[in-house]
Scaffold this motif. Structure first.
Motif, short mmCIF file in Angstrom:
data_model
loop_
_atom_site.label_atom_id
_atom_site.label_comp_id
_atom_site.label_asym_id
_atom_site.label_seq_id
_atom_site.Cartn_x
_atom_site.Cartn_y
_atom_site.Cartn_z
N VAL A 529 0.85 -1.19 0.00
CA VAL A 529 0.00 0.00 0.00
C VAL A 529 0.89 1.24 0.00
CG1 VAL A 529 -1.96 -1.10 1.10
CG2 VAL A 529 -0.19 -0.10 2.53
N GLU A 530 0.52 2.19 -0.81
CA GLU A 530 1.23 3.46 -0.93
C GLU A 530 0.41 4.56 -0.24
OE1 GLU A 530 4.15 3.71 -2.36
OE2 GLU A 530 4.32 1.80 -3.48
N PRO A 531 1.04 5.72 0.04
CA PRO A 531 0.27 6.83 0.61
C PRO A 531 -0.92 7.18 -0.27
CG PRO A 531 2.63 7.28 0.76
CD PRO A 531 2.48 6.03 -0.06
N GLY A 532 -2.09 7.32 0.36
CA GLY A 532 -3.31 7.60 -0.37
C GLY A 532 -4.16 6.38 -0.64
N ASP A 533 -3.61 5.17 -0.48
CA ASP A 533 -4.41 3.95 -0.63
C ASP A 533 -5.31 3.77 0.59
OD1 ASP A 533 -3.19 3.48 -3.01
OD2 ASP A 533 -1.91 1.85 -2.30
N VAL A 534 -6.45 3.12 0.38
CA VAL A 534 -7.36 2.80 1.47
C VAL A 534 -7.09 1.37 1.93
CG1 VAL A 534 -9.77 2.57 2.17
CG2 VAL A 534 -9.10 4.38 0.58
N VAL A 535 -6.87 1.18 3.24
CA VAL A 535 -6.63 -0.14 3.82
C VAL A 535 -7.89 -0.58 4.55
CG1 VAL A 535 -5.18 -1.49 5.37
CG2 VAL A 535 -4.19 0.43 4.11
N VAL A 536 -8.34 -1.80 4.27
CA VAL A 536 -9.55 -2.34 4.90
C VAL A 536 -9.21 -3.67 5.56
CG1 VAL A 536 -11.95 -3.01 4.57
CG2 VAL A 536 -10.93 -1.28 3.08
N VAL A 537 -9.57 -3.82 6.82
CA VAL A 537 -9.35 -5.07 7.56
C VAL A 537 -10.60 -5.93 7.43
CG1 VAL A 537 -8.79 -6.09 9.79
CG2 VAL A 537 -7.84 -3.86 9.17
N GLY A 538 -10.42 -7.16 6.95
CA GLY A 538 -11.56 -8.02 6.66
C GLY A 538 -11.95 -8.99 7.75
N ALA A 561 -6.25 -3.79 0.13
CA ALA A 561 -5.81 -2.47 -0.30
C ALA A 561 -6.69 -2.01 -1.46
CB ALA A 561 -4.35 -2.52 -0.74
N LEU A 562 -7.21 -0.80 -1.34
CA LEU A 562 -8.04 -0.19 -2.38
C LEU A 562 -7.31 1.04 -2.91
CD1 LEU A 562 -10.12 -1.88 -0.67
CD2 LEU A 562 -11.83 -0.19 -1.35
N ARG A 563 -7.08 1.08 -4.21
CA ARG A 563 -6.49 2.26 -4.85
C ARG A 563 -7.56 2.89 -5.73
NH1 ARG A 563 -0.61 1.46 -6.87
NH2 ARG A 563 -0.43 1.45 -4.59
N VAL A 564 -7.98 4.11 -5.36
CA VAL A 564 -9.12 4.73 -6.03
C VAL A 564 -8.65 5.60 -7.19
CG1 VAL A 564 -10.38 4.74 -3.85
CG2 VAL A 564 -9.14 6.79 -4.55
N ASP A 565 -9.54 5.79 -8.15
CA ASP A 565 -9.32 6.73 -9.24
C ASP A 565 -9.63 8.12 -8.70
OD1 ASP A 565 -9.34 8.35 -11.45
OD2 ASP A 565 -10.51 6.99 -12.70
#
Length: 653
Positions: A529-538, A561-565
């Motif tokens: 994950v890079e800065p700006g990515d969203v981290v979600v714990v499942g 890890a979610l990387r948004v447009d």
């Protein structure tokens, strides 16, 4: 695979399940990935593990892994490893072939770690850094040359060996420290664990472990010891804890109970005396025990005898999180059988080391057992046990050393409490600076909370907007508004390699223990994950979502890890929306606190980007408010503890 199904007409069809949760043939998928050049480099072991999982229950899978180890060890010894054995099952053959290409020890340890991770609640193990520390402490306190030639193997015994972590640590430590080989002896009442320990030790890497001939024997060491009569230079043991059916009725008159018959409620003291009975004169033992063993009333008579005879030399309190159960500050007991000429009474002083107080878990997710610093501290204190003042912490190189040597006579009271925290205290004058710094931070945190709470309290909440349209994470991924990646664990422990950069690895265990990322991963083998990515714990128990703001970090299994447009979605809006408790209730299984969250079912409202950014600002303030509140709770507790100690000691001016 959903993207591949949509984009490639040649992708294999599903063989079962539903459109939402399809089932595929592993063989077909593997062939398609290989033919299309999409099979990742070095992922052969990942494809191997599901074939072992499919074999059946815990024992059947464990025995298959042991069979892999035997065949690989046989190849090292006789060239082909066949020995006239019957043909091995398919997964075993595949693992052996992979071991020939990638290394016998590496493949076996990959399978063993996966098996242990799958059955982590059933099979407690000693973490490798702790095993190394225990082996080193035993070496520092034993006199192995008594009655033998210096070139003779040093005999190391573990009477509850599990999968052999403690013996593996000794196999490396003994040749390194003493320049002599180690003879490894182990026993466990679970024959599957014994079989795995046997092959694991036979395939240890490194020149110092070549030529080992470990002797692993299944059996119950307390009830019917298969290694009876064995005398070892070192005994290392992490025995089963809190067992009531350990053989109390059958062993009441056992000759091993030289310090008293263990009460029914004290199985750990039975293990202590068993280990002592297996030591040669001058030999030492190190056991990992629950903290209650040091203070329970039922065991005080045995503890008194252990002190009087000098059999018990030191107790070390470890920080919580050092080993399972991770919520407890477990103790290391260091024992020694007097060598000829030392006399039956042993030393007149006893060593206490309170590493739990020396290395407190002071902040959530940013502190945990630093095994390099923790191990160096314990080794230095045990190695210089005579340097501490009675009942006081001392200073060494400007740092507080939380240790004390106490005359044994002072410990032989009605309680015989051997809890290190009762016999070590902080050095005078060190609490003042900590309190001053703590109060300054409390003030800063309160100022921050006032500012954030004012911003949040000023928000006006409108009603009647519950019917707004929303989209799931799966729908957003199909629309290419974001990319969803699921974390995974490395195939094996990552060791530093010159010229190759590593990144910290965050796992579910780290989140459960509130510690910082405990592992490492190479970026090309992990989900980073890079800065700006969203981290979600499942996982429902630790369900959360946040925007990553630090340096690059890898994530383990069940962390996504979610990387948004950025032209379509605002990451803070997405993280705040996903984190909502209603989302967890909608996407969870509700089976238990350990149930999983289906990240693909989490929902985000469909609104335009400018409106998202308005909500994003509120979510930022809410996240800052929660961080400040969490930090204030931790700092306030630490300040309260220091102040309580000072007031109780009569330091009020």
């Amino acid at each position: 695979m959903s993207n591949w199904r949509r984009r490639h007409d040649t992708f294999p069809p599903r063989i079962g399940g539903t459109d939402a949760s399809p089932h595929f043939s592993l063989t077909d998928i593997e062939m398609w990935l290989r033919d299309n050049g999409k099979r990742g480099k070095g992922r052969s072991r990942e494809w191997l593990w599901p074939r072992f999982e499919a074999l059946g229950d815990r024992d059947e899978t464990g025995l298959a892994i042991a069979a892999v180890g035997r065949l690989l060890a046989g190849e090292q010894n006789d060239g082909d490893g066949s020995g006239g054995a019957a043909p091995a099952p398919g997964p075993v053959r595949a693992a052996v072939e992979l071991g020939r290409r990638e290394g016998s020890s590496e493949v076996l340890m990959f399978l063993l770690r996966r098996w242990l991770d799958t059955h982590v609640r059933q099979i407690p193990t000693t973490p490798e850094p702790l095993a190394d520390l225990m082996a080193d402490l035993a070496l520092r306190t034993c006199k192995p040359f008594v009655g033998g030639h210096p070139d003779d193997p040093l005999r190391v015994l573990d009477p509850a060996c599990g999968v052999g972590n403690l013996l593996a640590a000794a196999a490396t430590a003994v040749p390194t420290e003493l320049n002599r080989p180690a003879a490894l002896l182990g026993c466990d009442r679970d024959p599957v664990l014994t079989a795995l320990a046997d092959v694991r030790l036979a395939l240890l890497p490194g020149p110092e472990t070549r030529g080992l001939a470990p002797v692993m024997t299944p059996g119950d060491s307390l009830r019917a010891d298969p290694l009876i009569g064995t005398q070892a230079d070192m005994v290392l043991c992490n025995p089963p804890a809190n067992e009531r059916d350990w053989g109390y009725e059958d062993l009441a008159a056992d000759t091993r109970w030289a310090h008293g018959t263990p009460p029914r409620t004290e199985p750990e003291l039975a293990w202590v005396q068993h280990c002592l009975s297996r030591l040669r004169p001058g030999g030492s033992a190190v056991l990992l025990l629950p903290p209650t063993v040091a203070a329970r009333k039922a065991g005080r008579r045995i503890r008194r005898s252990l002190l009087r005879t000098g059999a018990l030399r030191a107790v070390v309190a470890l920080p919580p999180g050092s080993a399972a159960p991770h919520s407890l500050s477990l103790h290391l007991w260091v024992l020694r059988r007097p060598a000829p000429g030392e006399g039956p009474q042993g030393p007149g002083e006893f060593l206490f080391v309170d590493a739990a107080a020396r290395f407190p878990r002071s902040t959530a997710r940013d502190s945990g057992p630093d095994w390099g610093e923790l191990g160096a501290f314990i080794r230095s204190v045990v190695g210089a046990a005579g340097g501490a003042r009675r009942g006081r912490a001392t200073e060494e190189s400007g740092a507080i050393v939380w240790a004390a040597t106490v005359p044994v006579i002072d410990l032989l009271d009605d309680e015989v409490d051997l809890t290190p925290g009762r016999h070590t205290t902080s050095a005078s004058g060190h609490a003042g600076p900590r309190l001053a710094a703590g109060w300054r931070e409390v003030g800063e945190l309160l100022d921050g909370l006032r500012a954030e709470s004012a911003s949040l309290a000023a928000l006006e909440l409108a009603l009647g907007r519950e019917g707004q349209p929303s989209a799931t994470v799966a729908e957003l991924a199909r629309a290419e508004a974001l990319t969803l990646r699921s974390g995974r664990l490395p195939d094996e422990a990552v060791v530093p390699e010159p010229g190759r950069a590593r990144v910290p690895l965050l796992t579910i265990s780290d989140l459960l223990l509130d510690v910082s990322p405990s592992g490492w991963a190479y970026p090309d083998d992990a989900v980073v994950v890079e800065p700006g990515d969203v981290v979600v714990v499942g996982v429902a128990r630790e369900f959360s979502a946040w925007v990553h703001e630090g340096p690059p970090m890898a994530v383990g299994s069940q962390i996504h890890a979610l990387r948004v447009d950025p032209d379509v979605l605002d990451p803070w809006f997405v993280a705040g929306s996903l984190k909502a408790p209603t989302n967890a209730r909608h996407a969870g299984t509700h089976a238990s606190s350990s149930s999983r969250i289906d990240v693909r079912r989490l929902q985000v409202r469909r609104i335009e980007l400018p409106e998202q950014q308005r909500y994003s600002e509120a979510f930022r303030h809410l996240a800052a408010f929660e961080r400040l509140a969490d930090r204030l709770r931790i700092v306030a507790k630490a300040v309260g503890q220091d102040l309580s100690d000072e007031l109780a000691a009569g330091h009020l001016a």
